[in-house]
Scaffold this active site. Structure first.
Site, PDB file in Angstrom:
ATOM      1  N   LYS A 167      -4.144   7.051  -7.146  1.00 30.63           N
ATOM      2  CA  LYS A 167      -3.009   6.248  -7.653  1.00 30.63           C
ATOM      3  C   LYS A 167      -3.280   5.639  -9.032  1.00 30.63           C
ATOM      4  CE  LYS A 167      -0.781   5.019  -3.290  1.00 30.63           C
ATOM      5  NZ  LYS A 167      -0.232   3.942  -2.454  1.00 30.63           N
ATOM      6  N   ASP A 192       6.344   2.168  -3.761  1.00 28.13           N
ATOM      7  CA  ASP A 192       5.984   1.446  -2.525  1.00 28.13           C
ATOM      8  C   ASP A 192       6.739   0.124  -2.424  1.00 28.13           C
ATOM      9  OD1 ASP A 192       4.219   3.281  -1.441  1.00 28.13           O
ATOM     10  OD2 ASP A 192       2.452   2.413  -2.405  1.00 28.13           O
TER      11      ASP A 192
HETATM   12  P1  NDP Z   1      -6.329  -1.868  -0.167  1.00 25.19           P
HETATM   13  O1  NDP Z   1      -7.656  -1.412   0.307  1.00 25.19           O
HETATM   14  O2  NDP Z   1      -5.951  -1.733  -1.595  1.00 25.19           O
HETATM   15  O3  NDP Z   1      -6.185  -3.454   0.198  1.00 25.19           O
HETATM   16  C1  NDP Z   1      -6.472  -3.928   1.485  1.00 25.19           C
HETATM   17  C2  NDP Z   1      -6.141  -5.418   1.574  1.00 25.19           C
HETATM   18  O4  NDP Z   1      -6.392  -5.848   2.900  1.00 25.19           O
HETATM   19  C3  NDP Z   1      -7.008  -6.301   0.669  1.00 25.19           C
HETATM   20  O5  NDP Z   1      -6.270  -7.416   0.255  1.00 25.19           O
HETATM   21  C4  NDP Z   1      -8.137  -6.727   1.633  1.00 25.19           C
HETATM   22  O6  NDP Z   1      -8.747  -7.949   1.254  1.00 25.19           O
HETATM   23  C5  NDP Z   1      -7.354  -6.911   2.904  1.00 25.19           C
HETATM   24  N1  NDP Z   1      -8.174  -6.800   4.107  1.00 25.19           N
HETATM   25  C6  NDP Z   1      -8.621  -5.649   4.690  1.00 25.19           C
HETATM   26  N2  NDP Z   1      -9.329  -5.947   5.803  1.00 25.19           N
HETATM   27  C7  NDP Z   1      -9.329  -7.309   5.906  1.00 25.19           C
HETATM   28  C8  NDP Z   1      -9.889  -8.235   6.848  1.00 25.19           C
HETATM   29  N3  NDP Z   1     -10.594  -7.806   7.901  1.00 25.19           N
HETATM   30  N4  NDP Z   1      -9.678  -9.549   6.658  1.00 25.19           N
HETATM   31  C9  NDP Z   1      -8.945 -10.007   5.609  1.00 25.19           C
HETATM   32  N5  NDP Z   1      -8.406  -9.184   4.677  1.00 25.19           N
HETATM   33  C10 NDP Z   1      -8.585  -7.846   4.834  1.00 25.19           C
HETATM   34  O7  NDP Z   1      -5.278  -1.157   0.778  1.00 25.19           O
HETATM   35  P2  NDP Z   1      -3.712  -0.884   0.502  1.00 25.19           P
HETATM   36  O8  NDP Z   1      -3.119  -2.109  -0.099  1.00 25.19           O
HETATM   37  O9  NDP Z   1      -3.544   0.413  -0.172  1.00 25.19           O
HETATM   38  O10 NDP Z   1      -3.175  -0.697   1.995  1.00 25.19           O
HETATM   39  C11 NDP Z   1      -3.034  -1.799   2.892  1.00 25.19           C
HETATM   40  C12 NDP Z   1      -2.187  -1.382   4.067  1.00 25.19           C
HETATM   41  O11 NDP Z   1      -0.889  -1.061   3.586  1.00 25.19           O
HETATM   42  C13 NDP Z   1      -2.691  -0.126   4.802  1.00 25.19           C
HETATM   43  O12 NDP Z   1      -2.624  -0.394   6.179  1.00 25.19           O
HETATM   44  C14 NDP Z   1      -1.682   0.955   4.433  1.00 25.19           C
HETATM   45  O13 NDP Z   1      -1.493   1.856   5.485  1.00 25.19           O
HETATM   46  C15 NDP Z   1      -0.437   0.129   4.210  1.00 25.19           C
HETATM   47  N6  NDP Z   1       0.541   0.772   3.337  1.00 25.19           N
HETATM   48  C16 NDP Z   1       1.775   1.010   3.848  1.00 25.19           C
HETATM   49  C17 NDP Z   1       2.739   1.612   3.089  1.00 25.19           C
HETATM   50  C18 NDP Z   1       4.057   1.865   3.708  1.00 25.19           C
HETATM   51  O14 NDP Z   1       4.874   2.557   3.058  1.00 25.19           O
HETATM   52  N7  NDP Z   1       4.355   1.357   4.877  1.00 25.19           N
HETATM   53  C19 NDP Z   1       2.499   2.008   1.685  1.00 25.19           C
HETATM   54  C20 NDP Z   1       1.170   1.666   1.218  1.00 25.19           C
HETATM   55  C21 NDP Z   1       0.233   1.088   2.037  1.00 25.19           C
HETATM   56  P3  NDP Z   1      -9.948  -7.981   0.145  1.00 25.19           P
HETATM   57  O15 NDP Z   1      -9.272  -7.929  -1.200  1.00 25.19           O
HETATM   58  O16 NDP Z   1     -10.622  -9.276   0.405  1.00 25.19           O
HETATM   59  O17 NDP Z   1     -10.815  -6.790   0.421  1.00 25.19           O
END
Ligand code: NDP
Length: 291
Positions: A70, A106
């Protein structure tokens, strides 16, 4: 185009095997009678440039980029939409006269799901997470006139960065809360979004660390996670009386926006939702269709 030459589009990612988008695109093409094919392609990082040039050479209308491309795709593009530029990541590329125009759909997909329930203009939204999905949603909420966005994120630096991005996007006030406790959603918040991956299959039993007693009627609670549709987070919110929105609508809508951008014609969202539910809840049922 001739009887035997379909319009082509597709997706570049790795791993690509579990991406259900080709199934929902095919469902829309069938429902609308569009003679088109959407090809799900496994593309490693060092193959992205060749894949992009191949799409142009073959006359594709456009393509989606998913993980890990991306951001890397930006260096292959000629132009960015305002959302693509602000978010700094592109999931949808349109090819027009050999020029590559990158957008991020998105957040648009999310907003299309949200607005029938609540218009974000003038509202206070709380966003859990600061990753790619959160960035896309935060930027579109700001562009849609949200009054305030509170970013709640485990890593404080990433959260601060997103709050600064939102503040730079327009008139929206933005702040960041480092997330290391059961966060209580402020009483003036009207929208709560889980944009983290917490609760995604197979870890369905997990839920964001919140004071669930602070949720109630009057709050619209949305999850970005498409699988399962009913996350524990949404179940808890519903039990507290909140209005809930699952992540499948966002996934369908961003794909529908892509079809519209590429073909210039609307997609069939209902057919896409049915296909997505089948793809995620009963994958074996897809064996009989052209996915
Ligand atoms: P990223 O890896 O870019 O970001 C993940 C986020 O989740 C970060 O803010 C991270 O925090 C946080 N996080 C993950 N695990 C934990 C935890 N155990 N405790 C607290 N915070 C946590 O992922 P994406 O943003 O790309 O994707 C996130 C979700 O969105 C996925 O489940 C994906 O499937 C979904 N998604 C859905 C779409 C849709 O069309 N429905 C489109 C795009 C994504 P930190 O910064 O501290 O690591």
């Amino acid at each position: 185009m001739g009887d035997f030459l379909p319009a082509l589009m597709g997706s570049f990612s790795t791993p690509a095997g579990d991406n259900p988008t080709s199934a929902i695109m095919a469902a829309s093409f069938r429902a609308t009678g569009e003679f088109a094919r959407y090809v799900n392609c496994e593309v490693p990082p060092d193959g992205l440039g060749a894949a992009v040039r191949g799409a142009v050479a073959m006359g594709w209308l456009g393509f989606n980029c998913s993980l890990p491309h991306k951001q890397a795709v930006l260096s292959h593009l000629d132009e960015l939409t305002p959302a693509g530029s602000l978010i700094g990541a592109v999931n949808c590329v349109r090819i027009a006269d050999g020029r590559l125009i990158g957008d991020n759909t998105d957040g648009k997909g999310f907003l299309e799901s949200l607005t029938p329930l609540i218009d974000p203009r003038g509202r206070h939204a709380v966003l859990l997470g600061a990753g790619g999905a959160a960035r896309a949603i935060a930027v579109e909420l700001a562009l849609a006139g949200a009054r305030r966005i509170t970013v709640v994120n485990r890593s404080a630096g990433r959260g601060r960065e997103l709050a600064a991005l939102v503040a730079s996007a327009g008139e929206t006030e933005a702040s960041c809360v480092p997330w290391d406790f059961a966060f209580a959603v402020p009483s003036d918040a009207e929208i709560l979004v889980n944009a983290t991956s917490i609760g995604m299959a197979p870890q369905r039993e997990l839920e964001p660390d919140l004071d669930y007693g602070a949720l109630g009627p009057g709050l619209v609670v949305a999850d970005v996670i498409p699988n399962p549709a009913a996350t524990r987070f949404l179940q808890r919110a519903r039990e507290a009386g909140a209005t809930t929105l699952d992540g499948r609508g966002m996934l369908v809508n961003q794909a529908a926006v892509a079809i519209q951008q590429w073909t210039g014609r609307p997609a069939d969202r209902a057919a896409m939702r049915t296909a997505l539910d089948r793809a995620l809840d009963d994958p074996s049922s897809l064996a009989d269709i052209d996915a």
